[in-house]
Write an enzyme that holds these catalytic residues in place. Structure first.
Site, PDB file in Angstrom:
ATOM      1  N   TRP A 110       0.831  -1.210   0.000  1.00 56.92           N
ATOM      2  CA  TRP A 110       0.000   0.000   0.000  1.00 56.92           C
ATOM      3  C   TRP A 110       0.866   1.260   0.000  1.00 56.92           C
ATOM      4  O   TRP A 110       1.760   1.416   0.832  1.00 56.92           O
ATOM      5  CB  TRP A 110      -0.884   0.044   1.239  1.00 56.92           C
ATOM      6  CG  TRP A 110      -1.985  -0.957   1.415  1.00 56.92           C
ATOM      7  CD1 TRP A 110      -2.727  -1.111   2.569  1.00 56.92           C
ATOM      8  CD2 TRP A 110      -2.523  -1.917   0.484  1.00 56.92           C
ATOM      9  NE1 TRP A 110      -3.663  -2.105   2.396  1.00 56.92           N
ATOM     10  CE2 TRP A 110      -3.564  -2.615   1.136  1.00 56.92           C
ATOM     11  CE3 TRP A 110      -2.218  -2.266  -0.837  1.00 56.92           C
ATOM     12  CZ2 TRP A 110      -4.302  -3.630   0.507  1.00 56.92           C
ATOM     13  CZ3 TRP A 110      -2.939  -3.280  -1.453  1.00 56.92           C
ATOM     14  CH2 TRP A 110      -3.972  -3.946  -0.789  1.00 56.92           C
ATOM     15  N   TYR A 117      -9.454 -16.072  -5.160  1.00 57.32           N
ATOM     16  CA  TYR A 117      -9.738 -16.550  -3.805  1.00 57.32           C
ATOM     17  C   TYR A 117     -10.821 -17.627  -3.817  1.00 57.32           C
ATOM     18  O   TYR A 117     -11.967 -17.362  -3.465  1.00 57.32           O
ATOM     19  CB  TYR A 117     -10.187 -15.389  -2.910  1.00 57.32           C
ATOM     20  CG  TYR A 117      -9.050 -14.476  -2.543  1.00 57.32           C
ATOM     21  CD1 TYR A 117      -8.022 -14.912  -1.704  1.00 57.32           C
ATOM     22  CD2 TYR A 117      -8.980 -13.174  -3.042  1.00 57.32           C
ATOM     23  CE1 TYR A 117      -6.955 -14.081  -1.372  1.00 57.32           C
ATOM     24  CE2 TYR A 117      -7.923 -12.339  -2.714  1.00 57.32           C
ATOM     25  CZ  TYR A 117      -6.919 -12.802  -1.880  1.00 57.32           C
ATOM     26  OH  TYR A 117      -5.866 -11.980  -1.546  1.00 57.32           O
ATOM     27  N   GLU A 171      -3.239 -11.039  -6.586  1.00 59.59           N
ATOM     28  CA  GLU A 171      -3.515 -11.607  -5.260  1.00 59.59           C
ATOM     29  C   GLU A 171      -4.063 -13.003  -5.473  1.00 59.59           C
ATOM     30  O   GLU A 171      -4.993 -13.186  -6.255  1.00 59.59           O
ATOM     31  CB  GLU A 171      -4.594 -10.814  -4.499  1.00 59.59           C
ATOM     32  CG  GLU A 171      -4.160  -9.515  -3.897  1.00 59.59           C
ATOM     33  CD  GLU A 171      -5.261  -8.891  -3.012  1.00 59.59           C
ATOM     34  OE1 GLU A 171      -6.157  -9.625  -2.525  1.00 59.59           O
ATOM     35  OE2 GLU A 171      -5.228  -7.664  -2.823  1.00 59.59           O
ATOM     36  N   TRP A 180      -0.932 -13.884  -1.583  1.00 59.83           N
ATOM     37  CA  TRP A 180      -1.472 -13.129  -0.442  1.00 59.83           C
ATOM     38  C   TRP A 180      -1.427 -14.089   0.736  1.00 59.83           C
ATOM     39  O   TRP A 180      -2.202 -15.028   0.762  1.00 59.83           O
ATOM     40  CB  TRP A 180      -2.910 -12.676  -0.713  1.00 59.83           C
ATOM     41  CG  TRP A 180      -3.439 -11.843   0.407  1.00 59.83           C
ATOM     42  CD1 TRP A 180      -4.011 -12.272   1.573  1.00 59.83           C
ATOM     43  CD2 TRP A 180      -3.449 -10.405   0.481  1.00 59.83           C
ATOM     44  NE1 TRP A 180      -4.356 -11.215   2.366  1.00 59.83           N
ATOM     45  CE2 TRP A 180      -4.024 -10.056   1.728  1.00 59.83           C
ATOM     46  CE3 TRP A 180      -3.004  -9.383  -0.365  1.00 59.83           C
ATOM     47  CZ2 TRP A 180      -4.186  -8.714   2.128  1.00 59.83           C
ATOM     48  CZ3 TRP A 180      -3.168  -8.072   0.044  1.00 59.83           C
ATOM     49  CH2 TRP A 180      -3.757  -7.743   1.271  1.00 59.83           C
ATOM     50  N   ASN A 220      -7.010  -0.703  -4.963  1.00 60.31           N
ATOM     51  CA  ASN A 220      -7.116  -2.096  -4.552  1.00 60.31           C
ATOM     52  C   ASN A 220      -8.569  -2.555  -4.627  1.00 60.31           C
ATOM     53  O   ASN A 220      -9.428  -2.033  -3.916  1.00 60.31           O
ATOM     54  CB  ASN A 220      -6.605  -2.267  -3.120  1.00 60.31           C
ATOM     55  CG  ASN A 220      -6.879  -3.671  -2.590  1.00 60.31           C
ATOM     56  OD1 ASN A 220      -6.603  -4.664  -3.260  1.00 60.31           O
ATOM     57  ND2 ASN A 220      -7.484  -3.758  -1.410  1.00 60.31           N
ATOM     58  N   GLU A 221      -8.837  -3.475  -5.536  1.00 66.07           N
ATOM     59  CA  GLU A 221     -10.151  -4.108  -5.708  1.00 66.07           C
ATOM     60  C   GLU A 221     -11.314  -3.133  -5.913  1.00 66.07           C
ATOM     61  O   GLU A 221     -12.293  -3.146  -5.175  1.00 66.07           O
ATOM     62  CB  GLU A 221     -10.455  -5.046  -4.529  1.00 66.07           C
ATOM     63  CG  GLU A 221      -9.421  -6.149  -4.386  1.00 66.07           C
ATOM     64  CD  GLU A 221      -9.821  -7.271  -3.426  1.00 66.07           C
ATOM     65  OE1 GLU A 221      -9.370  -8.404  -3.656  1.00 66.07           O
ATOM     66  OE2 GLU A 221     -10.577  -7.001  -2.469  1.00 66.07           O
TER      67      GLU A 221
END
Length: 396
Positions: free
Chosen positions: A79, A276, A317, A362, A195-196
Site C-alpha cells: 500500500w 480466492y 492476489e 497473499w 485495490n479491488e
C-alpha cells in the site's frame, strides 16, 4: 595500487548491476527489462510502510525482503496509502505526515537492496487504511456536500480532485533515502489505481469505467515511464456476456467492474486478477475449488492474449486461508496444492509464450507478526514446504 584495482572492479560491477536495474516495460504479452524477459514471481505485504514508521518494527521490512529474496521472489505489492486515522500517510487532502512518507521511502530503498520490484497501490476500495470512504468523508466535512454513497468517490469532482492530488504528490515525491523521484525509480514496477475497485451502485460499469479512463490518463500524464494497472479482481461484466459463467458466482458480474472493458483503457499496461477460491466459493469441495482455479486462470490468460490484443496478465492476489472453518476449507497442505496449481498454470503459459506473466501470493509475513495474520499469512522460515515450492518455481 592493488587497492585501486579492487576499487575499480567493484564500481564497474555496480555499473553493470545498475544497467539491469532499468524500468520494467511490456513487449506484447510479456514483461521485459531491456531485452530480457521479466517474470513476476512475488508476494503481497500491504503493511510495509506502517511497520517501517516505528523504529522498533522497521527491521521487519528488511527481514521479509531478505526471506522473499532468498526463495527467489522478485516482486512485492504494497500500500502507498493510509488515509486519515492511525499512522495516516495522508492526514487530510494533500496534508502528509512526513515520518510516514519517509517510512515508504525506506521501503523502496530496502526493496532495491534486495532487488525486489514494487507494485504500489494508490487507494483502497475498502475501509481499511481509509479508502474511498475516507475521501468521501473529507469532501462531506469540507464542503458539506451531499453524497448518496461511497461510490460517489468515482464521480464527484471534488473527491476526484483529492485523489488526483494524492497521485501527483506520490509520483513526484523525492525519496529521502535515495534522492530519486518516485516517477523515475525503476524499483517501482507499476502503479495500481485502486485495490479491488467496485462500484455496486452502478452495475452497468459505466461509472467505474470513466474513473479508470480518467485516472490512468492522469497517472501517465505525470509519469509516462511506469506501468499502470487497475487493481481489479477480474470479474467479468456486461460487456462480455459469454464470459459471465466464468465468474465464481452471479453477484460477481454485478459489482460494477468489467474485466474486458476495464483493461481496454488507454494507459492500462497489463491486466490484474485476484483469485480466492475459498471465500468466493465457500462450502464447495477442494476439488471444485481447484477446478475453478484452472478455468478462471485459463479464461483470463486467453482474454489477455486474444480479446485484449496481447497484454501480460498478473494474478496480483491469490491465496487461501488456513483458518477457514467451512467444509472445503484449506489447511497448510491443501494451500500448498493451490499454490502449485497456480504456478503450474503460469508455467504452462510461459512455456508457450502466453500472457500468464506471474502471480503474487497473499500474503507473506516475517516472524513475530502473527497478530496481523488473517489466516492467509505465510512465514517462509516456518513454512518449509511452501518455501520450497516458491523456490523451485522461481528457478523453473
Amino acid at each position: 595500487m592493488a587497492h585501486m584495482l579492487y576499487y575499480h572492479s567493484a564500481s564497474s560491477s555496480e555499473v553493470i548491476a545498475d544497467e539491469q536495474w532499468r524500468m520494467v516495460k511490456t513487449r506484447g504479452n510479456q514483461f521485459v527489462v531491456g531485452d530480457r524477459p521479466f517474470y513476476v514471481n512475488g508476494f503481497n505485504a500491504y503493511w510495509l510502510m506502517i511497520l517501517a514508521v516505528d523504529p522498533s518494527t522497521r527491521g521487519k521490512v528488511t527481514e521479509v525482503f531478505q526471506q522473499a529474496a532468498a526463495v527467489g521472489l522478485t516482486v512485492c505489492r504494497t500500500w502507498a496509502f493510509n488515509d486519515g486515522g492511525w499512522r495516516a500517510l495522508q492526514k487530510s487532502p494533500s496534508v502528509y505526515d512526513e515520518d510516514v512518507f519517509k517510512a515508504l521511502d525506506f521501503v523502496a530503498s530496502e526493496a532495491r537492496k534486495y532487488r525486489i520490484r514494487l507494485i504500489l497501490s494508490l487507494i483502497n476500495n475498502w475501509d481499511g487504511y481509509g479508502g474511498k470512504a475516507q475521501y468521501v468523508k473529507w469532501a462531506r466535512d469540507d464542503g458539506g456536500l451531499n453524497f448518496t454513497s461511497d461510490d460517489d468517490f468515482f464521480s464527484d469532482q471534488t473527491v476526484k480532485g483529492y485523489f488526483k492530488n494524492h497521485v501527483k504528490n506520490m509520483l513526484t515525491r523525492v525519496n529521502t533515502y535515495t534522492s530519486v523521484m518516485y516517477k523515475d525509480d525503476p524499483t517501482i514496477l507499476a502503479w495500481e489505481l485502486m485495490n479491488e475497485p467496485r462500484c455496486t451502485s452502478d452495475p452497468t460499469g459505466n461509472k467505474l469505467q470513466e474513473w479508470v479512463q480518467e485516472m490512468a490518463f492522469h497517472v501517465k500524464s505525470i509519469d509516462p515511464d511506469h506501468l499502470v494497472e487497475v487493481g481489479a479482481e477480474g470479474f467479468y461484466g456486461p460487456s462480455s456476456p459469454a464470459r459471465l459463467p466464468a465468474n465464481p458466482n452471479t453477484y460477481a458480474g454485478q459489482v460494477g467492474t468489467d474485466f474486458i472493458r476495464n483493461h481496454r483503457v488507454l494507459g492500462v499496461d497489463f491486466a490484474s486478477v485476484h483469485l480466492y477460491p475459498d471465500t468466493w466459493m465457500s462450502g464447495t469441495t477442494l476439488e471444485a475449488q481447484l477446478k475453478f482455479v484452472a478455468s478462471w486462470m485459463e479464461a483470463h490468460i486467453a482474454d489477455a492474449e486474444g480479446t485484449l490484443g496481447g497484454m501480460p496478465v498478473v494474478f496480483t492476489e491469490f491465496g487461501a486461508s488456513t483458518k477457514a472453518r467451512t467444509s472445503g476449507g484449506f489447511n497448510a497442505t491443501t494451500r500448498d496444492q493451490l499454490i502449485q496449481a497456480v504456478y503450474g498454470q503460469l508455467l504452462d503459459s510461459t512455456r508457450r509464450g502466453g500472457a500468464g506473466a506471474g502471480a503474487l501470493l497473499w500474503q507473506v509475513f516475517p516472524e513475530g507478526t502473527d497478530y496481523m495474520d488473517d489466516g492467509y499469512g505465510v512465514v517462509l522460515p516456518r513454512a518449509a514446504a511452501t518455501a520450497r515450492i516458491m523456490s523451485t518455481h522461481s528457478r523453473s
